[in-house]
Write a protein that holds these residues in place. Sequence first.
Motif, PDB file in Angstrom:
ATOM      1  N   ASP A 201       0.859  -1.186   0.000  1.00  0.00           N
ATOM      2  CA  ASP A 201       0.000   0.000   0.000  1.00  0.00           C
ATOM      3  C   ASP A 201       0.894   1.234   0.000  1.00  0.00           C
ATOM      4  OD1 ASP A 201      -1.837   2.000   0.365  1.00  0.00           O
ATOM      5  OD2 ASP A 201      -2.500   1.359   2.354  1.00  0.00           O
ATOM      6  N   THR A 220      -2.886   4.149   9.055  1.00  0.00           N
ATOM      7  CA  THR A 220      -3.973   4.404   8.122  1.00  0.00           C
ATOM      8  C   THR A 220      -3.416   5.135   6.903  1.00  0.00           C
ATOM      9  OG1 THR A 220      -4.629   6.597   8.916  1.00  0.00           O
ATOM     10  CG2 THR A 220      -5.525   4.688  10.087  1.00  0.00           C
ATOM     11  N   TYR A 225      -7.141   2.291   3.908  1.00  0.00           N
ATOM     12  CA  TYR A 225      -6.688   1.061   4.565  1.00  0.00           C
ATOM     13  C   TYR A 225      -6.198   1.353   5.982  1.00  0.00           C
ATOM     14  CZ  TYR A 225      -6.891  -1.018  -0.077  1.00  0.00           C
ATOM     15  OH  TYR A 225      -7.321  -1.466  -1.303  1.00  0.00           O
ATOM     16  N   HIS A 227      -3.871  -0.682   8.544  1.00  0.00           N
ATOM     17  CA  HIS A 227      -2.974  -1.822   8.708  1.00  0.00           C
ATOM     18  C   HIS A 227      -2.612  -1.967  10.182  1.00  0.00           C
ATOM     19  CE1 HIS A 227      -2.427  -1.815   4.346  1.00  0.00           C
ATOM     20  NE2 HIS A 227      -2.123  -0.521   4.412  1.00  0.00           N
ATOM     21  N   THR A 239      -5.415  -6.168   7.776  1.00  0.00           N
ATOM     22  CA  THR A 239      -5.675  -4.919   7.058  1.00  0.00           C
ATOM     23  C   THR A 239      -7.184  -4.776   6.896  1.00  0.00           C
ATOM     24  OG1 THR A 239      -3.578  -4.940   5.840  1.00  0.00           O
ATOM     25  CG2 THR A 239      -5.373  -3.653   4.901  1.00  0.00           C
ATOM     26  N   SER A 241     -10.433  -2.356   5.400  1.00  0.00           N
ATOM     27  CA  SER A 241     -10.662  -1.443   4.273  1.00  0.00           C
ATOM     28  C   SER A 241     -11.943  -0.652   4.488  1.00  0.00           C
ATOM     29  CB  SER A 241     -10.757  -2.254   2.972  1.00  0.00           C
ATOM     30  OG  SER A 241     -11.027  -1.408   1.872  1.00  0.00           O
TER      31      SER A 241
END
Length: 329
Positions: A201, A220, A225, A227, A239, A241
């Motif tokens: 990401d 973030t 996302y 994490h 993770t 979403s």
Amino acid sequence: MVEREERVSLELSEELIQSMEPGAVFRDYNCRISSIDFHKTSTYMVTASDDDSIRLYDVATASCLKTINSKKYGVDLVCFTSHPTTVIYSSRNGWDDSLRLLSLHDNKYLRYFKGHHDRVVSLSLCSGGECFISGSLDRTVLLWDQRVEKCQGLLRVQGRPAAAYDDQGLVFAIAFGGYIRMFDTRMYEKGPFEIFSVGGDLSEANVVKFSNDGRLMLLTTMDGYIHVLDSFRGTLLSTYSVKPVAEASTLDATFSPEGMFVVSGSGDGSTHAWGVRSGKQVHSWMGIGSGDPPVIKWAPGSPMFVTGSSELSFVIPDLSKLPAYSIRK
């Protein structure tokens, strides 16, 4: 001041999270709330908002004690120092990117911290100490001592930085460009001692935070996302979403006090709770926010978190929804 209990008196569970609803709600902002912080050993909470105000609350009584305006400099991020009526805050006026040490007791500036040349987007204080760290869109992270006006250290980054101390102040993390870099507070000038990937990401980092026990971290990103990593090994544990956020916004998230749950905002203004172990969504609240991604902070040692968008909500368990509690008198 009343010392906070270190443990949450109601044991947090998925059922307790699912029962939580806004209790006290303050609708007198008429603008975006940009930052929330709790003092660790008192019942005080502070907010910053786009009407250039800093507001001090007593969580025990859910009451606003004081409003201080910062019309000249604006206000964006705000953090308590170790003193319950002293805060550090960042400006939001487009021409002055200094940080300020402010006494809320008598509305006096105690010190100015000049060094950034663009908006400060990350601010973290070292627990129990005098140090703090700030990250800016000028692609620098500065290390400060509250007692000195000049910065004590400078680290250059490639992108928007998110920075945070762990709860003991032994290490700090700087996230940007898909990686989290870990620094020893005493030897940061030697560079990071670990670099953790967040699984490809590469979108802009928004916030990085440690759990209270320092074992977990969350990051973030602008693409929506959240994490969660093991802060010792760097293992990506899960993770989550949500809806992506606009470039000028921030996707916020917070650990529950014992690190079992993460509560996050979303680009559509909703709020979500996730189980750290299961990686699954536990609950969501559509009506807490009002369009903008909310700022979120879990109260220390308490089964309560607070969200801020255009209104401020204290989200608490509704024990009438829990048979095990509703029968107790």
